[in-house]
Write an enzyme that holds these catalytic residues in place. Structure first.
Site, PDB file in Angstrom:
ATOM      1  N   THR A 192      -8.576  -9.233  -3.707  1.00 27.33           N
ATOM      2  CA  THR A 192      -7.469  -8.514  -4.346  1.00 27.33           C
ATOM      3  C   THR A 192      -7.800  -7.028  -4.475  1.00 27.33           C
ATOM      4  O   THR A 192      -6.979  -6.161  -4.181  1.00 27.33           O
ATOM      5  CB  THR A 192      -7.194  -9.107  -5.738  1.00 27.33           C
ATOM      6  OG1 THR A 192      -6.925 -10.504  -5.618  1.00 27.33           O
ATOM      7  CG2 THR A 192      -6.007  -8.416  -6.399  1.00 27.33           C
ATOM      8  N   GLU A 234      -4.384   2.651  -7.157  1.00 24.12           N
ATOM      9  CA  GLU A 234      -3.877   1.391  -6.589  1.00 24.12           C
ATOM     10  C   GLU A 234      -3.692   0.353  -7.691  1.00 24.12           C
ATOM     11  O   GLU A 234      -4.463   0.296  -8.652  1.00 24.12           O
ATOM     12  CB  GLU A 234      -4.826   0.856  -5.524  1.00 24.12           C
ATOM     13  CG  GLU A 234      -4.826   1.685  -4.253  1.00 24.12           C
ATOM     14  CD  GLU A 234      -5.581   0.985  -3.124  1.00 24.12           C
ATOM     15  OE1 GLU A 234      -6.512   0.199  -3.412  1.00 24.12           O
ATOM     16  OE2 GLU A 234      -5.222   1.214  -1.947  1.00 24.12           O
ATOM     17  N   TRP A 235      -2.669  -0.478  -7.497  1.00 22.29           N
ATOM     18  CA  TRP A 235      -2.382  -1.606  -8.385  1.00 22.29           C
ATOM     19  C   TRP A 235      -2.803  -2.872  -7.674  1.00 22.29           C
ATOM     20  O   TRP A 235      -2.649  -2.994  -6.453  1.00 22.29           O
ATOM     21  CB  TRP A 235      -0.870  -1.645  -8.681  1.00 22.29           C
ATOM     22  CG  TRP A 235      -0.466  -2.738  -9.598  1.00 22.29           C
ATOM     23  CD1 TRP A 235      -1.061  -3.113 -10.769  1.00 22.29           C
ATOM     24  CD2 TRP A 235       0.641  -3.625  -9.406  1.00 22.29           C
ATOM     25  NE1 TRP A 235      -0.393  -4.164 -11.323  1.00 22.29           N
ATOM     26  CE2 TRP A 235       0.664  -4.506 -10.529  1.00 22.29           C
ATOM     27  CE3 TRP A 235       1.628  -3.756  -8.431  1.00 22.29           C
ATOM     28  CZ2 TRP A 235       1.625  -5.491 -10.671  1.00 22.29           C
ATOM     29  CZ3 TRP A 235       2.598  -4.740  -8.585  1.00 22.29           C
ATOM     30  CH2 TRP A 235       2.580  -5.585  -9.693  1.00 22.29           C
ATOM     31  N   HIS A 236      -3.398  -3.802  -8.391  1.00 23.72           N
ATOM     32  CA  HIS A 236      -3.979  -4.993  -7.773  1.00 23.72           C
ATOM     33  C   HIS A 236      -3.232  -6.236  -8.247  1.00 23.72           C
ATOM     34  O   HIS A 236      -3.285  -6.574  -9.432  1.00 23.72           O
ATOM     35  CB  HIS A 236      -5.469  -5.069  -8.090  1.00 23.72           C
ATOM     36  CG  HIS A 236      -6.199  -3.845  -7.615  1.00 23.72           C
ATOM     37  ND1 HIS A 236      -6.405  -2.738  -8.427  1.00 23.72           N
ATOM     38  CD2 HIS A 236      -6.708  -3.521  -6.397  1.00 23.72           C
ATOM     39  CE1 HIS A 236      -7.032  -1.804  -7.739  1.00 23.72           C
ATOM     40  NE2 HIS A 236      -7.232  -2.241  -6.510  1.00 23.72           N
ATOM     41  N   SER A 237      -2.548  -6.868  -7.323  1.00 25.46           N
ATOM     42  CA  SER A 237      -1.705  -8.019  -7.668  1.00 25.46           C
ATOM     43  C   SER A 237      -2.270  -9.273  -7.011  1.00 25.46           C
ATOM     44  O   SER A 237      -1.940  -9.617  -5.871  1.00 25.46           O
ATOM     45  CB  SER A 237      -0.257  -7.749  -7.195  1.00 25.46           C
ATOM     46  OG  SER A 237       0.602  -8.752  -7.673  1.00 25.46           O
TER      47      SER A 237
END
Ligand code: RIB
Ligand code: CA
Length: 309
Positions: A192, A234-237
């Site tokens: 991720t 950054e966004w971590h999904s």
């Protein structure tokens, strides 16, 4: 090929994105949602799943599952997802109603009704699946594909040091699943981190004039702000990446087949995923670990989930 999915989930902001990805994908049908506690309590995760089905017009039964893990009751992840699990956005209560059948029993029944046809997708703690496996250890014979979001395969967790949230929330359940399910696919926290989504791009996608984009912008705003403060651009999904692997496994660029289990003891290591990277142990290889996925395609699947494609 149509992926017929049973999704076990603790919505949860990234769970919601994963479910929207499945709902938007032409090659996928959501057969059932089974709900567990995890990110927040079962009352909230169940209500969030029902609300999501209502907003996204997902015609699938929603089954309540385990309110607590098998042994210890750890902290939830409300600090990430909001106290209600959906960004404390103040959504109106769902109009949909949950089924009365327990999630673990629904898993067993649906696998018997549709042998060889369902993919089980695990996006939260593994309590429901562990209960199902304890009731009927032959379950894997009827479920050709299991994909798990969980673990940190080289010890870079997102809770206590080496521990990822889903395996850490119910380590005994994870141990039961990893020891009794012959072969599964694993999308871990470290993958991720390698497949972050630029906040600037997410902001654009979730700002498009589409009801699902507006809904998702609302429930995810708090966790995206928190994430930007903690991890930068950054966004971590996690669950979204796991769902990309479910929907289009052919887009995986690199995987590794290894023996994997979960540590149950230890002040620091309880809940840690332990991987036999060198192949020196006696445990059979049980996990196909995702190492790299087509980032462009991952982003396209996310965009499609909210009507921004
Ligand atoms: O560690 C990430 C996982 O824990 C995701 O499934 C997230 O929703 C939480 O359940
Ligand atoms: Ca989750």
């Amino acid at each position: 090929m149509t992926h017929r999915l049973l999704i076990d989930t603790d919505p949860g902001v990234d769970d919601a994105l994963a479910i929207l990805m499945a709902s938007a994908h032409p090659g996928c049908r959501i057969e059932a949602l089974t709900i567990t506690a995890g990110n927040v309590g079962l009352g909230h995760t169940l209500a969030n799943a029902l609300k999501l089905c209502e907003v996204a017009d997902i015609d699938a039964p929603v089954f309540p599952g385990a309110p607590v893990p098998l042994v210890a009751v750890p902290e939830d992840a409300a600090y990430v997802h909001g106290r209600d699990g959906f960004g404390d956005a103040g959504l109106s209560p769902p109009s949909r109603r949950a089924e009365s059948e327990h999630a673990a029993l629904a898993m067993l029944r649906l696998a018997r009704e549709h042998p060889g046809e369902l993919t089980f997708v695990m996006l939260g703690p593994l309590t429901n699946l562990a209960l199902a496996l304890s009731l009927d250890p032959s379950l894997p014979e009827r479920v050709p594909r299991l994909v798990v979001m969980g673990g940190a395969v080289s010890g870079r967790g997102n809770t206590r040091l080496p521990v990822e949230f889903n395996t850490g929330f119910d380590p005994e359940a994870a141990r039961i699943v990893f020891d009794r399910w012959p072969r599964f696919e694993l999308v871990d926290w470290e993958a991720t981190l390698r497949h972050g989504l630029a906040h600037a791009r997410c902001d654009r996608w979730f700002a498009v004039d589409h009801p699902l984009a507006r809904f998702y912008d609302t429930i995810s705003r708090q966790t995206r702000i928190w994430s930007a403060g903690l991890r930068g651009e950054e966004w971590h999904s996690a669950d979204a990446l796991a769902m990309a692997q479910v929907l289009e496994p052919e887009r995986a660029l690199e995987t590794a087949e290894r023996a994997l289990t979960v540590e149950l003891a230890g002040e620091h290591a309880r809940g840690m995923t332990v991987v036999d990277w060198l192949g020196r142990g006696k445990r059979p290889v049980n996990a196909r670990i995702l190492l790299s996925y087509d980032r462009t395609r991952f982003e396209q699947l996310v965009q499609a989930a909210v009507g921004a494609a």
